[in-house]
Design a protein around this motif. Structure first.
Motif, PDB file in Angstrom:
ATOM      1  N   PHE A  97     -11.518 -24.702 -11.121  1.00  0.00           N
ATOM      2  CA  PHE A  97     -11.417 -24.577  -9.639  1.00  0.00           C
ATOM      3  C   PHE A  97      -9.979 -24.409  -9.420  1.00  0.00           C
ATOM      4  N   ILE A  98      -8.594 -25.006 -10.122  1.00  0.00           N
ATOM      5  CA  ILE A  98      -7.795 -24.443 -10.126  1.00  0.00           C
ATOM      6  C   ILE A  98      -7.286 -23.621 -10.548  1.00  0.00           C
ATOM      7  N   ASN A  99      -7.607 -22.501 -11.640  1.00  0.00           N
ATOM      8  CA  ASN A  99      -7.660 -21.916 -11.956  1.00  0.00           C
ATOM      9  C   ASN A  99      -8.130 -20.508 -11.511  1.00  0.00           C
ATOM     10  N   ASP A 100      -9.108 -20.842 -11.434  1.00  0.00           N
ATOM     11  CA  ASP A 100     -10.052 -19.782 -10.379  1.00  0.00           C
ATOM     12  C   ASP A 100      -8.775 -19.390  -9.071  1.00  0.00           C
ATOM     13  N   MET A 101      -8.854 -20.497  -8.542  1.00  0.00           N
ATOM     14  CA  MET A 101      -7.673 -20.094  -7.233  1.00  0.00           C
ATOM     15  C   MET A 101      -6.812 -18.821  -7.221  1.00  0.00           C
ATOM     16  N   TYR A 102      -6.361 -19.853  -9.283  1.00  0.00           N
ATOM     17  CA  TYR A 102      -5.444 -18.728  -9.200  1.00  0.00           C
ATOM     18  C   TYR A 102      -5.723 -17.534  -9.544  1.00  0.00           C
ATOM     19  N   GLY A 103      -7.025 -17.507 -10.339  1.00  0.00           N
ATOM     20  CA  GLY A 103      -7.403 -16.374 -10.256  1.00  0.00           C
ATOM     21  C   GLY A 103      -7.953 -15.475  -8.497  1.00  0.00           C
ATOM     22  N   PHE A 104      -8.539 -15.483  -8.049  1.00  0.00           N
ATOM     23  CA  PHE A 104      -8.042 -14.782  -7.160  1.00  0.00           C
ATOM     24  C   PHE A 104      -7.173 -13.947  -6.130  1.00  0.00           C
ATOM     25  N   PHE A 105      -5.595 -15.441  -5.967  1.00  0.00           N
ATOM     26  CA  PHE A 105      -4.995 -14.956  -5.779  1.00  0.00           C
ATOM     27  C   PHE A 105      -3.454 -13.916  -6.701  1.00  0.00           C
ATOM     28  N   ASN A 106      -3.695 -14.086  -8.151  1.00  0.00           N
ATOM     29  CA  ASN A 106      -3.144 -12.951  -8.494  1.00  0.00           C
ATOM     30  C   ASN A 106      -4.318 -11.409  -9.006  1.00  0.00           C
ATOM     31  N   TRP A 107      -5.928 -11.781  -8.431  1.00  0.00           N
ATOM     32  CA  TRP A 107      -6.228 -10.545  -8.856  1.00  0.00           C
ATOM     33  C   TRP A 107      -5.403  -9.769  -7.823  1.00  0.00           C
ATOM     34  N   GLN A 108      -5.588 -10.338  -6.484  1.00  0.00           N
ATOM     35  CA  GLN A 108      -4.959  -9.938  -5.244  1.00  0.00           C
ATOM     36  C   GLN A 108      -4.145  -9.485  -4.993  1.00  0.00           C
ATOM     37  N   ARG A 109      -2.965  -9.653  -6.148  1.00  0.00           N
ATOM     38  CA  ARG A 109      -1.704  -9.272  -6.264  1.00  0.00           C
ATOM     39  C   ARG A 109      -1.676  -8.098  -6.820  1.00  0.00           C
ATOM     40  N   MET A 110      -2.580  -7.789  -7.994  1.00  0.00           N
ATOM     41  CA  MET A 110      -2.870  -6.857  -8.804  1.00  0.00           C
ATOM     42  C   MET A 110      -3.486  -5.579  -8.185  1.00  0.00           C
ATOM     43  N   LYS A 111      -4.669  -5.778  -7.246  1.00  0.00           N
ATOM     44  CA  LYS A 111      -4.865  -5.361  -6.503  1.00  0.00           C
ATOM     45  C   LYS A 111      -3.858  -4.133  -6.263  1.00  0.00           C
ATOM     46  N   LYS A 112      -3.156  -4.959  -5.080  1.00  0.00           N
ATOM     47  CA  LYS A 112      -1.874  -3.917  -3.973  1.00  0.00           C
ATOM     48  C   LYS A 112      -1.078  -3.658  -4.785  1.00  0.00           C
ATOM     49  N   ARG A 113      -0.361  -4.000  -6.055  1.00  0.00           N
ATOM     50  CA  ARG A 113       0.168  -3.431  -7.140  1.00  0.00           C
ATOM     51  C   ARG A 113       0.027  -1.974  -7.189  1.00  0.00           C
ATOM     52  N   GLN A 114      -1.915  -1.948  -7.496  1.00  0.00           N
ATOM     53  CA  GLN A 114      -2.688  -0.574  -8.378  1.00  0.00           C
ATOM     54  C   GLN A 114      -2.430   0.445  -7.437  1.00  0.00           C
ATOM     55  N   VAL A 115      -2.870  -0.489  -6.027  1.00  0.00           N
ATOM     56  CA  VAL A 115      -2.957   0.495  -4.973  1.00  0.00           C
ATOM     57  C   VAL A 115      -1.395   1.089  -4.341  1.00  0.00           C
ATOM     58  N   ALA A 116      -0.826   0.813  -4.512  1.00  0.00           N
ATOM     59  CA  ALA A 116       0.822   1.054  -4.824  1.00  0.00           C
ATOM     60  C   ALA A 116       1.168   2.272  -5.242  1.00  0.00           C
ATOM     61  N   ASP A 117       0.908   1.335  -6.913  1.00  0.00           N
ATOM     62  CA  ASP A 117       1.162   2.757  -8.233  1.00  0.00           C
ATOM     63  C   ASP A 117       0.003   4.330  -7.998  1.00  0.00           C
ATOM     64  N   SER A 118      -0.868   3.722  -7.368  1.00  0.00           N
ATOM     65  CA  SER A 118      -1.543   5.103  -7.392  1.00  0.00           C
ATOM     66  C   SER A 118      -0.798   5.937  -6.256  1.00  0.00           C
ATOM     67  N   ARG A 119      -0.714   5.050  -5.236  1.00  0.00           N
ATOM     68  CA  ARG A 119       0.419   6.399  -4.112  1.00  0.00           C
ATOM     69  C   ARG A 119       1.236   6.954  -4.535  1.00  0.00           C
ATOM     70  N   GLU A 120       1.845   5.694  -5.206  1.00  0.00           N
ATOM     71  CA  GLU A 120       2.991   6.276  -5.625  1.00  0.00           C
ATOM     72  C   GLU A 120       3.278   7.595  -7.216  1.00  0.00           C
ATOM     73  N   LYS A 121       2.009   7.214  -7.337  1.00  0.00           N
ATOM     74  CA  LYS A 121       1.786   8.935  -8.822  1.00  0.00           C
ATOM     75  C   LYS A 121       1.150   9.942  -7.679  1.00  0.00           C
ATOM     76  N   ALA A 122       0.341   9.766  -6.776  1.00  0.00           N
ATOM     77  CA  ALA A 122      -0.269  10.693  -6.082  1.00  0.00           C
ATOM     78  C   ALA A 122       1.325  11.046  -5.449  1.00  0.00           C
ATOM     79  N   GLU A 123       2.399  10.171  -4.595  1.00  0.00           N
ATOM     80  CA  GLU A 123       3.231  10.984  -3.476  1.00  0.00           C
ATOM     81  C   GLU A 123       4.709  12.221  -4.571  1.00  0.00           C
ATOM     82  N   LEU A 124       4.043  12.098  -5.755  1.00  0.00           N
ATOM     83  CA  LEU A 124       5.356  12.212  -6.947  1.00  0.00           C
ATOM     84  C   LEU A 124       4.826  13.646  -7.149  1.00  0.00           C
ATOM     85  N   ASN A 125       3.396  13.839  -7.594  1.00  0.00           N
ATOM     86  CA  ASN A 125       2.274  14.990  -8.568  1.00  0.00           C
ATOM     87  C   ASN A 125       2.382  16.745  -7.126  1.00  0.00           C
ATOM     88  N   ARG A 126       2.449  15.516  -6.078  1.00  0.00           N
ATOM     89  CA  ARG A 126       2.333  16.972  -4.718  1.00  0.00           C
ATOM     90  C   ARG A 126       3.344  17.828  -4.460  1.00  0.00           C
TER      91      ARG A 126
END
Length: 238
Positions: free
Chosen positions: A209-238
């Motif tokens: 249970f403790i590990n799964d709660m951390y998993g949710f937190f970390n995946w949300q953090r991964m999602k934000k980072r991946q979205v931010a990276d994708s936006r940054e790459k899109a801006e550079l490719n314009r």
């Protein structure tokens, strides 16, 4: 997907979480007069799988397949046929498909899976399938004389949702597993009241249970980072 040593991908906190989980499970095992080495093995595989899954590493899904087999065998011994059928017939196969899905959807050239958003259509299909699977399992488990039928049936539902969301690479897979952990803690507490050798399984799912709660937190953090990276790459490719 680049596949390296999964332990090297862990942060100091994650490594400490894994070590703490291993110690908790092992100590609960050592304190009991009767040693169930199968339960200990399954628990150690499980906590290791979870910390890798929380990092979005395919090694976690591979270990989930192994854990499901061990756990299904243990559940059979205690007449938790719902757990046995769920993990051997559902969790393990879906984890195999998840391995394939994660390998096909890496984030860039890393060993991290690309986080995905579940669509409205996928949510609707998942809801219908969950109701259908749960209803079917209720009658099957009832016919098999499954111990603690209500909680065993609820476990089927939460397991199916969690496995499916893991396959779909959604951060909410961890919420599904956390809900399942709570159900399993109840099931194994009931079993421990009759057989004290089940205590390590209670400790196991408490740690899960403790590990799964951390998993949710970390995946949300991964999602934000991946979205931010994708936006940054899109801006550079314009």
């Amino acid at each position: 997907m680049k596949i390296g040593n999964p332990f090297k991908a862990l942060s100091k906190f994650e490594l400490a979480l894994w070590i703490g989980s291993v110690i908790t499970v092992t100590v609960s095992f050592l304190l009991l007069p009767d040693k169930d080495y199968l339960s200990l093995t399954a628990s150690l595989i499980g906590v290791t799988a979870l910390i890798f899954v929380s990092k979005g590493l395919v090694a976690g899904q591979v270990l989930t397949v192994v854990f499901a087999v061990f756990y299904g065998i243990i559940s059979c011994f205690f007449q938790y046929y719902g757990e046995m059928i769920t993990y051997l017939g559902m969790t393990s196969p879906i984890a195999v498909f998840s391995v394939i899905s994660w390998l096909k959807h890496p984030y860039g050239g890393t060993d991290e899976v690309a986080v995905s958003k579940v669509t409205g259509k996928q949510t609707a299909v998942l809801a219908v399938l969950t109701v259908a699977v749960t209803a079917a399992f209720y009658f099957i488990l009832q016919a098999l004389g499954t111990a603690n039928l209500f909680f065993s049936t609820v476990s089927v539902a939460t397991s199916f949702v969690a496995c499916s969301l893991s396959y779909l690479r959604s951060p909410f897979y961890a919420v599904g597993y956390a809900a399942n952990d709570i159900v399993l803690i109840i099931l194994w507490v009931l079993a421990a009241m009759e057989d004290i050798s089940c205590v390590p399984m209670v400790a196991c799912f408490g740690v899960f249970f403790i590990n799964d709660m951390y998993g949710f937190f970390n995946w949300q953090r991964m999602k934000k980072r991946q979205v931010a990276d994708s936006r940054e790459k899109a801006e550079l490719n314009r």
